[in-house]
Design an enzyme around this catalytic site. Structure first.
Site, PDB file in Angstrom:
ATOM      1  N   SER A  94     -11.396  19.411 -17.372  1.00  0.00           N
ATOM      2  CA  SER A  94     -11.785  18.307 -16.480  1.00  0.00           C
ATOM      3  C   SER A  94     -11.291  16.962 -16.994  1.00  0.00           C
ATOM      4  CB  SER A  94     -13.306  18.213 -16.375  1.00  0.00           C
ATOM      5  OG  SER A  94     -13.833  19.439 -15.990  1.00  0.00           O
TER       6      SER A  94
HETATM    7  N1  SAH Z   1     -15.304  22.861 -19.861  1.00  0.00           N
HETATM    8  C1  SAH Z   1     -13.968  23.406 -19.958  1.00  0.00           C
HETATM    9  C2  SAH Z   1     -13.262  23.547 -18.638  1.00  0.00           C
HETATM   10  C3  SAH Z   1     -13.864  24.499 -17.777  1.00  0.00           C
HETATM   11  S1  SAH Z   1     -12.868  25.210 -16.525  1.00  0.00           S
HETATM   12  C4  SAH Z   1     -13.091  22.589 -20.869  1.00  0.00           C
HETATM   13  O1  SAH Z   1     -13.574  21.603 -21.435  1.00  0.00           O
HETATM   14  O2  SAH Z   1     -11.924  22.955 -21.029  1.00  0.00           O
HETATM   15  C5  SAH Z   1     -14.091  26.390 -16.075  1.00  0.00           C
HETATM   16  C6  SAH Z   1     -14.157  27.573 -16.996  1.00  0.00           C
HETATM   17  O3  SAH Z   1     -15.244  28.393 -16.548  1.00  0.00           O
HETATM   18  C7  SAH Z   1     -12.917  28.446 -16.912  1.00  0.00           C
HETATM   19  O4  SAH Z   1     -12.397  28.657 -18.192  1.00  0.00           O
HETATM   20  C8  SAH Z   1     -13.431  29.734 -16.283  1.00  0.00           C
HETATM   21  O5  SAH Z   1     -12.761  30.899 -16.727  1.00  0.00           O
HETATM   22  C9  SAH Z   1     -14.891  29.729 -16.715  1.00  0.00           C
HETATM   23  N2  SAH Z   1     -15.784  30.552 -15.911  1.00  0.00           N
HETATM   24  C10 SAH Z   1     -15.768  30.778 -14.573  1.00  0.00           C
HETATM   25  N3  SAH Z   1     -16.772  31.601 -14.235  1.00  0.00           N
HETATM   26  C11 SAH Z   1     -17.449  31.907 -15.375  1.00  0.00           C
HETATM   27  C12 SAH Z   1     -18.589  32.716 -15.665  1.00  0.00           C
HETATM   28  N4  SAH Z   1     -19.248  33.388 -14.728  1.00  0.00           N
HETATM   29  N5  SAH Z   1     -19.007  32.789 -16.942  1.00  0.00           N
HETATM   30  C13 SAH Z   1     -18.352  32.114 -17.941  1.00  0.00           C
HETATM   31  N6  SAH Z   1     -17.267  31.353 -17.721  1.00  0.00           N
HETATM   32  C14 SAH Z   1     -16.824  31.235 -16.453  1.00  0.00           C
END
Ligand code: SAH
Length: 224
Positions: free
Chosen positions: A68
């Site tokens: 983000s």
């Molecule tokens: N906070 C992160 C960015 C998140 S992008 C950073 O600082 O880089 C969102 C992330 O959530 C992705 O890596 C995706 O694979 C993960 N995600 C999506 N659904 C999920 C779930 N049910 N459990 C755990 N992770 C999940």
């Protein structure tokens, strides 16, 4: 070895990011600002993207996922109202950047990532950078932390149609949960507070835009 000016450029870039992208946009928690200033965001993306790490944009982190923009990370961190002694459950480790910010602002972070390759990269990166108060796990975070326990704070960093019940259940009394709720393409940050008597209070914060939370209590699959 990087040339010596690399560190200076990057520290100037971080100062500018904090001033122009955060302080001017309503981020005023001094601890959040300090940690955003000192954390090397460019180490959480591939080298070709490093020069864009302190700008106002999401960055790709592989597997179709994104880190983000700095303002969103700062807003969520500020919305958690951290004093320093909290244990946090984070869903969506991704690159580990948000995890690293939280790790400096609280006692311990428990983080779950659904995609093993991202989880593995983030775990190694966080260890290499010396974040020892982080526990990483691979799995479906919509089901909550597998062991039965409560957390002082919960943060979801992927967009969800509704906040999973399992995560609200793991929120301790006086705890706060921050999550992006909405459609697949646009969400609002919401904050859920569990009051001392166990009841729940909800408020809506800023609009935001995250990749989808995919799992048993999120979106069902990865099709758009
Ligand atoms: N906070 C992160 C960015 C998140 S992008 C950073 O600082 O880089 C969102 C992330 O959530 C992705 O890596 C995706 O694979 C993960 N995600 C999506 N659904 C999920 C779930 N049910 N459990 C755990 N992770 C999940």
């Amino acid at each position: 070895m990087k040339p010596p000016e690399h560190g200076m450029i990057s520290s100037r870039a971080r100062d500018r990011m904090v001033r122009e992208l955060l302080e001017n946009q309503g981020i005023d928690d001094p601890r959040v600002l300090a940690v955003m200033r000192e954390t090397l965001r460019h180490l959480f993306v591939e080298e070709a993207l490093a020069s864009r790490a302190y700008g106002d944009e999401n960055l790709p982190i592989g597997e179709g996922q994104t880190l983000s923009q700095p303002l969103t990370v700062a807003r969520m961190s500020q919305a958690l109202r951290l004093a320093g002694n909290e244990e946090i459950l984070e869903i969506g480790t991704g690159s580990g950047y948000q995890t690293a910010i939280l790790a400096k602002l609280c006692h311990k972070v428990y983080t779950i990532e659904r995609l093993p390759t991202l989880a593995d990269t983030a775990r190694k990166r966080l260890r290499r950078l010396g974040y020892h108060n982080v526990v990483c796990r691979v799995g479906d975070g919509t089901l909550g932390w597998p062991e039965e326990r409560l957390f002082d704070r919960v943060i979801i960093t992927a967009g969800t149609p509704v906040t999973p019940e399992s995560l609200i259940r793991q929120l301790a009394p006086q705890g706060l949960l921050v999550a992006p709720e909405g459609s697949r393409s646009a969400q609002n940050l919401i904050r859920i507070a569990r009051l001392a008597d166990g009841s729940i209070q909800r408020e809506t914060l800023d609009p935001c835009c995250f990749v989808p939370l995919i799992g048993a209590q999120g979106w069902r699959d990865s099709t758009p």
